[in-house]
Design a protein around this motif. Structure first.
Motif, PDB file in Angstrom:
ATOM      1  N   GLY A  34       6.369   0.069  -6.413  1.00  0.00           N
ATOM      2  CA  GLY A  34       7.064   1.220  -5.723  1.00  0.00           C
ATOM      3  C   GLY A  34       6.996   2.647  -6.325  1.00  0.00           C
ATOM      4  N   ALA A  35       5.809   2.596  -7.757  1.00  0.00           N
ATOM      5  CA  ALA A  35       5.888   4.325  -8.368  1.00  0.00           C
ATOM      6  C   ALA A  35       6.168   5.794  -6.860  1.00  0.00           C
ATOM      7  CB  ALA A  35       4.384   3.610  -8.766  1.00  0.00           C
ATOM      8  N   THR A  36       6.811   6.490  -7.651  1.00  0.00           N
ATOM      9  CA  THR A  36       6.911   7.287  -6.136  1.00  0.00           C
ATOM     10  C   THR A  36       5.806   8.965  -7.212  1.00  0.00           C
ATOM     11  OG1 THR A  36       8.752   8.313  -7.203  1.00  0.00           O
ATOM     12  CG2 THR A  36       8.913   6.728  -5.379  1.00  0.00           C
ATOM     13  N   TYR A  89       0.918  -1.047  -0.253  1.00  0.00           N
ATOM     14  CA  TYR A  89      -0.701  -0.463   0.098  1.00  0.00           C
ATOM     15  C   TYR A  89       0.707   0.870  -0.160  1.00  0.00           C
ATOM     16  CZ  TYR A  89      -3.878  -3.074   1.512  1.00  0.00           C
ATOM     17  OH  TYR A  89      -4.324  -4.454   0.939  1.00  0.00           O
ATOM     18  N   PRO A  90       0.271   2.292  -0.384  1.00  0.00           N
ATOM     19  CA  PRO A  90       1.197   3.256  -0.198  1.00  0.00           C
ATOM     20  C   PRO A  90       1.528   3.919   1.022  1.00  0.00           C
ATOM     21  CG  PRO A  90      -0.525   3.667  -1.757  1.00  0.00           C
ATOM     22  CD  PRO A  90      -0.864   2.623  -1.380  1.00  0.00           C
ATOM     23  N   MET A  91       3.059   4.576   0.984  1.00  0.00           N
ATOM     24  CA  MET A  91       3.161   5.336   2.164  1.00  0.00           C
ATOM     25  C   MET A  91       3.618   6.945   2.091  1.00  0.00           C
ATOM     26  SD  MET A  91       4.931   2.354   4.697  1.00  0.00           S
ATOM     27  CE  MET A  91       4.673   3.465   5.941  1.00  0.00           C
ATOM     28  N   GLY A  92       3.246   7.735   2.270  1.00  0.00           N
ATOM     29  CA  GLY A  92       3.498   9.231   2.320  1.00  0.00           C
ATOM     30  C   GLY A  92       4.005   9.899   2.962  1.00  0.00           C
ATOM     31  N   CYS A  97       4.293  11.832   8.634  1.00  0.00           N
ATOM     32  CA  CYS A  97       4.214  10.405   7.683  1.00  0.00           C
ATOM     33  C   CYS A  97       1.955   9.679   7.776  1.00  0.00           C
ATOM     34  CB  CYS A  97       4.610   9.174   8.396  1.00  0.00           C
ATOM     35  SG  CYS A  97       4.990   7.107   7.677  1.00  0.00           S
ATOM     36  N   ALA A  98       2.464   8.831   6.883  1.00  0.00           N
ATOM     37  CA  ALA A  98       0.630   8.429   6.231  1.00  0.00           C
ATOM     38  C   ALA A  98       0.736   6.918   5.619  1.00  0.00           C
ATOM     39  CB  ALA A  98      -0.400   9.624   6.287  1.00  0.00           C
ATOM     40  N   VAL A 120       3.985  15.818   0.107  1.00  0.00           N
ATOM     41  CA  VAL A 120       4.615  15.821  -0.627  1.00  0.00           C
ATOM     42  C   VAL A 120       5.248  15.051  -1.224  1.00  0.00           C
ATOM     43  CG1 VAL A 120       7.349  15.480   0.651  1.00  0.00           C
ATOM     44  CG2 VAL A 120       5.062  17.219   2.137  1.00  0.00           C
ATOM     45  N   ALA A 121       5.743  13.400  -0.718  1.00  0.00           N
ATOM     46  CA  ALA A 121       5.446  12.905  -1.693  1.00  0.00           C
ATOM     47  C   ALA A 121       4.933  11.081  -1.087  1.00  0.00           C
ATOM     48  CB  ALA A 121       7.318  12.223  -1.858  1.00  0.00           C
ATOM     49  N   VAL A 122       4.990  10.484  -2.053  1.00  0.00           N
ATOM     50  CA  VAL A 122       4.297   9.285  -1.280  1.00  0.00           C
ATOM     51  C   VAL A 122       5.007   7.788  -2.650  1.00  0.00           C
ATOM     52  CG1 VAL A 122       2.557   9.530  -3.047  1.00  0.00           C
ATOM     53  CG2 VAL A 122       2.523   7.499  -1.137  1.00  0.00           C
TER      54      VAL A 122
END
Length: 124
Positions: free
Chosen positions: A56-58, A32-35, A96-97, A48-50
């Motif tokens: 692993g796409a950013t 799952y995404p973490m950002g 962090c999310a 900011v970023a994910v």
């Protein structure tokens, strides 16, 4: 109980670097995404970023593109934010999310879990 715990914030001069870490516990987010989001005094929280789980796409906010890199460990439970060439305007609390929505990017409402935040202060 799911917890996201950030570390690595601090005081740095303009042009310097910091690496933030976020460790997840209580469940795995490997698929799952973490950002990262941030909130400066008097401003709204901003993306900011994910890094997504599968593949692993950013994705990055335009304001940090080219200066910041997001990556996660092989287990997928820790996500990092490498910040270089820091500017005064990068000063903020960084959160962090993690999301259970596979396509989450910059919309904070798509994230189910949040850390408590870590302060980043950039000084001249």
């Amino acid at each position: 109980q799911v917890q996201l715990v950030e570390s690595g914030g601090g005081l740095v001069q303009t042009g310097g670097s910091l690496r933030l870490s976020c460790a997840a516990s209580g469940r795995t987010f490997s698929g799952y995404p973490m950002g990262w989001f941030r909130q400066a005094p008097g401003k709204e929280r901003e993306f900011v970023a994910v890094v997504r789980g599968s593949g692993g796409a950013t994705f990055y906010a335009d304001s940090v593109k080219g200066r910041v890199a997001i990556f996660r460990d092989n287990a997928g439970s820790t996500v990092y934010l490498q910040m270089n060439s820091l500017k005064l305007e990068d000063t903020a609390v960084y959160y962090c999310a993690a999301s259970t929505y596979l396509l989450a990017v910059g919309d904070s409402t798509q994230y189910n879990y949040w850390g408590q935040g870590t302060q980043v202060t950039v000084s001249s």
